[in-house]
Design an enzyme around this catalytic site. Structure first.
Site, PDB file in Angstrom:
ATOM      1  CD  GLN A  49      -3.079  -1.056   2.132  1.00 22.08           C
ATOM      2  OE1 GLN A  49      -2.925  -0.413   3.159  1.00 22.08           O
ATOM      3  NE2 GLN A  49      -4.167  -1.755   1.913  1.00 22.08           N
ATOM      4  CG  ASP A  50       0.810   3.870   2.686  1.00 22.12           C
ATOM      5  OD1 ASP A  50       0.904   2.866   3.412  1.00 22.12           O
ATOM      6  OD2 ASP A  50       0.019   4.789   2.920  1.00 22.12           O
ATOM      7  N   PRO A  51       4.624   3.244   2.080  1.00 24.68           N
ATOM      8  CG  PRO A  51       6.293   4.602   1.220  1.00 24.68           C
ATOM      9  CD  PRO A  51       4.806   4.424   1.227  1.00 24.68           C
TER      10      PRO A  51
END
Length: 234
Positions: free
Chosen positions: A70-72
């Site tokens: 999804q995201d960092p």
């Protein structure tokens, strides 16, 4: 060989092979580089030189599996530029711990949990696993804050892979990840393997990671296509 994250990625640029392929999909890589420069200020992770690390560590012609998160990590200093990967952390984060548990529990995966809480996944990138996040940056302690900002870039990047003729399994980890894929990833030659985010506990539409076997599924798909599987050991 994995590209050094302190040399080739310093400028926060997209490597030439990926840049050329993006242009063929009518996307200007300079737009993504400018976006990274604009976003990467104090309180945004990862730092600018690591934003495109996944593309440096796994050249386009070497991609054998796509692992889309999804995201960092949004906590200070934890984002590495590789989805789910941790460097130099004393303990595993919940997401990576859940990934490792899934692999521990899958009898068809050759895997043993690394010692001392190590969570560096660079070896996977070296072996052809593109460790990509849907969003390449995140505001500190604010998960999901940049997902819509990166959507156009990520969709074009995945389209680059969708038009490849060699078979590639796409492991989509997270209920939002499928939204970033091209309208259709052709099957064959490819295969989409969706599951929930590693720490999700409910889902109406896709399998929970804890009930799925995405890593051995990817290897079975590759074997059926007369390709060697990924060595998931670290």
């Amino acid at each position: 060989m994995t590209v050094s994250t302190t040399s080739a990625t310093e400028a926060g640029s997209i490597p030439d092979d990926w840049a050329e392929a993006l242009r063929k999909q009518s996307y200007d890589p300079a737009d993504a580089e400018a976006l990274a420069t604009r976003l990467c200020s104090s309180g945004v992770w990862p730092e600018n030189r690591l934003v495109f690390r996944a593309l440096w560590d796994t050249p386009l012609e070497q991609v054998r599996v796509v692992l889309l998160g999804q995201d960092p990590y949004s906590q200070p200093g934890k984002a590495t530029g590789l989805a789910f990967s941790q460097d130099g952390q004393p303990t595993l984060g919940d997401s990576l711990d859940a990934l490792f548990t899934n692999m521990d529990d899958d009898p068809d995966v050759s895997f043993s949990r690394p010692s001392s809480g190590a969570g560096d996944l660079a070896l996977w990138a070296d072996r052809g696993v593109l460790l990509l996040n849907s969003a390449l940056t995140v505001a500190e302690n604010t998960p999901g804050s940049h997902r819509s900002t990166w959507r156009d870039f990520t969709r074009h990047l995945l389209q680059v892979l969708a038009v490849e003729s060699r078979p590639i399994p796409f492991l989509l980890l997270g209920t939002s990840s499928p939204k970033w894929c091209p309208t259709r990833i052709p099957d064959p030659p490819h295969r989409v393997i969706p599951t929930t985010h590693p720490v999700a506990w409910s889902s109406k539409h896709i399998p929970l990671l804890r009930d799925a076997t995405p890593f051995s599924d990817a290897n079975r798909f590759l074997a059926a296509a007369n390709q060697r599987g990924i060595d998931w050991r670290l």
